[in-house]
Motif scaffolding. Structure first.
Motif, short mmCIF file in Angstrom:
data_model
loop_
_atom_site.label_atom_id
_atom_site.label_comp_id
_atom_site.label_asym_id
_atom_site.label_seq_id
_atom_site.Cartn_x
_atom_site.Cartn_y
_atom_site.Cartn_z
N SER A 38 0.79 -1.23 0.00
CA SER A 38 0.00 0.00 0.00
C SER A 38 0.82 1.28 0.00
O SER A 38 0.36 2.32 -0.45
CB SER A 38 -0.94 0.00 1.22
N ASP A 39 2.04 1.22 0.53
CA ASP A 39 2.87 2.42 0.65
C ASP A 39 3.97 2.37 -0.42
O ASP A 39 4.98 1.69 -0.26
CB ASP A 39 3.48 2.49 2.05
N ARG A 40 3.80 3.12 -1.48
CA ARG A 40 4.72 3.06 -2.62
C ARG A 40 6.13 3.50 -2.25
O ARG A 40 7.12 2.85 -2.61
CB ARG A 40 4.19 3.94 -3.76
N ASN A 41 6.24 4.59 -1.50
CA ASN A 41 7.56 5.09 -1.14
C ASN A 41 8.29 4.12 -0.22
O ASN A 41 9.51 3.93 -0.33
CB ASN A 41 7.44 6.46 -0.47
N PHE A 42 7.54 3.51 0.69
CA PHE A 42 8.15 2.53 1.60
C PHE A 42 8.63 1.32 0.81
O PHE A 42 9.70 0.77 1.07
CB PHE A 42 7.15 2.12 2.67
N ARG A 43 7.84 0.89 -0.17
CA ARG A 43 8.23 -0.25 -1.00
C ARG A 43 9.52 0.05 -1.77
O ARG A 43 10.42 -0.80 -1.87
CB ARG A 43 7.09 -0.58 -1.98
N ARG A 44 9.64 1.26 -2.27
CA ARG A 44 10.85 1.64 -2.99
C ARG A 44 12.05 1.70 -2.05
O ARG A 44 13.18 1.35 -2.44
CB ARG A 44 10.63 2.98 -3.69
N PHE A 45 11.81 2.12 -0.81
CA PHE A 45 12.90 2.14 0.17
C PHE A 45 13.39 0.72 0.45
O PHE A 45 14.60 0.49 0.57
CB PHE A 45 12.43 2.80 1.47
N ILE A 46 12.46 -0.24 0.56
CA ILE A 46 12.82 -1.64 0.79
C ILE A 46 13.69 -2.16 -0.36
O ILE A 46 14.71 -2.83 -0.14
CB ILE A 46 11.56 -2.52 0.92
N ILE A 47 13.29 -1.83 -1.58
CA ILE A 47 14.07 -2.27 -2.75
C ILE A 47 15.47 -1.65 -2.71
O ILE A 47 16.48 -2.33 -2.93
CB ILE A 47 13.34 -1.90 -4.05
N ALA A 48 15.51 -0.36 -2.41
CA ALA A 48 16.81 0.33 -2.35
C ALA A 48 17.70 -0.28 -1.26
O ALA A 48 18.88 -0.57 -1.49
CB ALA A 48 16.60 1.81 -2.08
N ARG A 49 17.11 -0.51 -0.08
CA ARG A 49 17.91 -1.06 1.01
C ARG A 49 18.42 -2.46 0.68
O ARG A 49 19.55 -2.81 1.06
CB ARG A 49 17.07 -1.10 2.30
N SER A 50 17.62 -3.24 0.00
CA SER A 50 18.05 -4.59 -0.39
C SER A 50 19.26 -4.53 -1.31
O SER A 50 20.23 -5.28 -1.15
CB SER A 50 16.90 -5.33 -1.08
N LEU A 51 19.22 -3.63 -2.27
CA LEU A 51 20.33 -3.49 -3.20
C LEU A 51 21.57 -2.91 -2.53
O LEU A 51 22.71 -3.22 -2.90
CB LEU A 51 19.91 -2.61 -4.38
N LEU A 52 21.33 -2.07 -1.51
CA LEU A 52 22.45 -1.44 -0.81
C LEU A 52 23.18 -2.39 0.14
O LEU A 52 24.19 -2.03 0.74
CB LEU A 52 21.96 -0.21 -0.02
N LEU A 53 22.67 -3.61 0.28
CA LEU A 53 23.38 -4.62 1.08
C LEU A 53 24.76 -4.91 0.51
O LEU A 53 25.59 -5.53 1.19
CB LEU A 53 22.56 -5.92 1.14
N CYS A 54 25.01 -4.48 -0.71
CA CYS A 54 26.30 -4.76 -1.35
C CYS A 54 27.46 -4.27 -0.50
O CYS A 54 28.51 -4.93 -0.44
CB CYS A 54 26.36 -4.12 -2.73
N SER A 55 27.31 -3.14 0.18
CA SER A 55 28.42 -2.59 0.96
C SER A 55 28.76 -3.48 2.15
O SER A 55 29.91 -3.53 2.58
CB SER A 55 28.08 -1.17 1.45
N ALA A 56 27.77 -4.18 2.68
CA ALA A 56 28.03 -5.10 3.80
C ALA A 56 28.46 -6.47 3.31
O ALA A 56 29.39 -7.07 3.87
CB ALA A 56 26.77 -5.23 4.66
N LEU A 57 27.81 -6.96 2.27
CA LEU A 57 28.08 -8.31 1.80
C LEU A 57 29.45 -8.46 1.15
O LEU A 57 30.03 -9.55 1.15
CB LEU A 57 26.99 -8.74 0.81
N THR A 58 30.00 -7.38 0.60
CA THR A 58 31.30 -7.49 -0.04
C THR A 58 32.45 -7.49 0.98
O THR A 58 33.55 -7.95 0.66
CB THR A 58 31.54 -6.33 -1.03
N ALA A 59 32.21 -6.99 2.19
CA ALA A 59 33.29 -6.85 3.18
C ALA A 59 34.08 -8.14 3.43
O ALA A 59 35.31 -8.12 3.37
CB ALA A 59 32.72 -6.29 4.48
N PRO A 60 33.43 -9.27 3.72
CA PRO A 60 34.21 -10.48 3.98
C PRO A 60 35.02 -10.96 2.77
O PRO A 60 36.05 -11.60 2.92
CB PRO A 60 33.15 -11.53 4.37
N PHE A 61 34.56 -10.61 1.56
CA PHE A 61 35.29 -11.02 0.37
C PHE A 61 36.58 -10.21 0.19
O PHE A 61 37.55 -10.69 -0.39
CB PHE A 61 34.39 -10.92 -0.86
N TYR A 62 36.59 -8.97 0.68
CA TYR A 62 37.83 -8.21 0.70
C TYR A 62 38.84 -8.86 1.65
O TYR A 62 40.04 -8.93 1.35
CB TYR A 62 37.56 -6.77 1.13
N VAL A 63 38.33 -9.33 2.80
CA VAL A 63 39.20 -10.02 3.76
C VAL A 63 39.72 -11.32 3.14
O VAL A 63 40.91 -11.65 3.28
CB VAL A 63 38.43 -10.32 5.07
#
Length: 436
Positions: free
Chosen positions: A250-275
């Motif tokens: 029902s909340d379009r802006n909130f849904r877009r925030f969820i999508i954005a946050r999911s894609l932004l996981l890249c900054s956390a998920l890549t960390a162990p691969f640098y190690v």
């Protein structure tokens, strides 16, 4: 004439306030306690962030589990369990929290449970070995993560009730900067200790010290002055939890925030691969762990106050800029490691890259946390946090499973793929409306 307390003077100085204090989005009754609450929240968060660093599943816990000869397949589960375990139950937790007029007590209980859980991991590390140690650490990590979920929802709600808009980003920025200094000292100590061949006693005592940070945080949090808030809609736990998921539809802006946050996981998920890249190409010396911790601490010290001030102006822009930095870094690292042999074997490259990634990840976290707190007021804030964290928890479990299969792909290839997701995340974040 009222005497001005030092906390008020320092608060006004840090936030550039001269005459009338800004009380945007909080009750007038709470405004007079803002300076005191500001520094109590800051201190409490500083201690928990230090505890997080000294028990980080990507570094310290993985190192410890390997040291006690826990099975490799159990070690692969510690990151998704720690992160998703605190997120998945949050819809039900939010229903419980909404029944409470004062929600700081939920945080205090959650913090005490984290203290007990992490201390238990310390005892397991000290007295057990092999599969038994691995399974017990996983068990207590589950209780730790569930307790962390209590604190995650409650802390954002308390922040929204006690600290006004346009001041929350700075609070987070100063918190991360100070904790970054402490992390820097911890990293230096670990490098020093690695020269004397640190044993299991040192690592278990490190975890004991980390556990104490949540105890201290709980004691500080008790001093926060919180006024009663809304309690509507918290009677039918799981039923209301499922109904609340309708926000995504029902909340379009909130849904877009969820999508954005999911894609932004890249900054956390890549960390162990640098190690992992560093261990593969630069060796597995104990000093590397300290170097990565120092790099992360320096990144927080330098970037967090800047990100905080930028987030108070436009938190979505912070998300865009930080995600872009993380993505471009990953692409550059892929090129260097794949096609430039001299760079690939340079030990200094990996801590430097991790430092830049730390700056980017600090911005992503601070930007999206400030955005969601400013996105809604009252009980809706609690709903937004709970729903988004629950969905992200599911996504983390999925990506955790994918990472286990990703052994067939090169480490630098995984970094490249995640970086491309980061570019998409920056684009989706740019499309979000401003909420400041």
């Amino acid at each position: 004439m009222k005497q001005i307390h030092w906390t008020e003077k320092l608060y006004d100085y840090l936030n550039n306030e001269e005459d009338a204090r800004i009380c945007k989005d909080i009750d007038e009754s709470a405004c007079q306690y803002t300076p005191k609450n500001y520094f109590l929240l800051m201190l409490s968060n500083i201690f928990t962030k230090l505890g997080d660093t000294l028990s980080n599943p990507k570094t310290v816990l993985a190192w410890v589990m390997s040291y006690v000869s826990a099975p490799v397949y159990l070690i692969s589960f510690i990151v998704p369990i720690r992160e998703s375990g605190s997120m998945l139950p949050q819809l039900a937790i939010a229903s419980y929290i909404r029944t409470k007029e004062k929600r700081k007590w939920v945080y205090v209980i959650g913090s005490l449970l984290q203290f007990v859980s992490m201390a238990a991991i310390g005892f397991v590390t000290l007295y057990t070995q092999g599969s038994l140690a691995g399974w017990l650490i996983i068990l207590f990590l589950v209780t730790f993560s569930l307790s962390r979920g209590l604190c995650s929802v409650a802390s954002k709600d308390v922040l929204g009730k006690t600290i006004p808009k346009t001041r929350r980003g700075k609070l987070k920025g100063y918190t991360v900067a100070v904790s970054g200094i402490l992390v820097l000292l911890a990293g230096l100590y670990m490098i020093y200790q690695s020269k004397s061949d640190a044993g299991i006693t040192f690592y278990s005592y490190t975890i004991f010290f980390a556990s104490a940070m949540w105890l201290i945080s709980a004691l500080i949090y008790l001093g926060i002055r919180e006024f009663p808030g809304e309690t509507s809609g918290g009677k039918n736990g799981w039923k209301e939890a499922l109904e609340r998921m309708d926000l995504v539809r029902s909340d379009r802006n909130f849904r877009r925030f969820i999508i954005a946050r999911s894609l932004l996981l890249c900054s956390a998920l890549t960390a162990p691969f640098y190690v992992l890249l560093a261990q593969t190409n630069a060796g597995k010396g104990g000093y590397l762990l300290g170097l990565f911790i120092i790099a992360n601490g320096l990144a927080s010290i330098i970037s967090a106050p800047v990100w905080g001030r930028m987030a108070d102006l436009s938190s979505k822009n912070v998300m865009v800029i930080a995600a872009t930095i993380a993505a471009l870094l990953g692409i550059v690292m892929f090129i260097l490691v794949s096609y430039v042999p001299i760079a690939k074997n340079a030990y200094w490259l990996y801590p430097v890259a991790f430092f830049i990634l730390g700056i980017a990840h600090s911005g992503v976290r601070l930007g999206r946390k400030t955005y969601i707190v400013d996105m809604a007021g009252g009980n809706k804030r609690t709903d937004y946090v709970a729903v988004s964290n629950t969905i992200i928890g599911l996504i983390l479990l999925i990506t955790g499973g994918i990472s286990a299969v990703a052994a067939t792909i090169s480490t630098e290839g995984i970094i490249l793929v995640l970086s491309l997701f980061g570019i998409a995340g920056a684009y989706v974040s740019y499309q979000l409306p401003n909420v400041e």
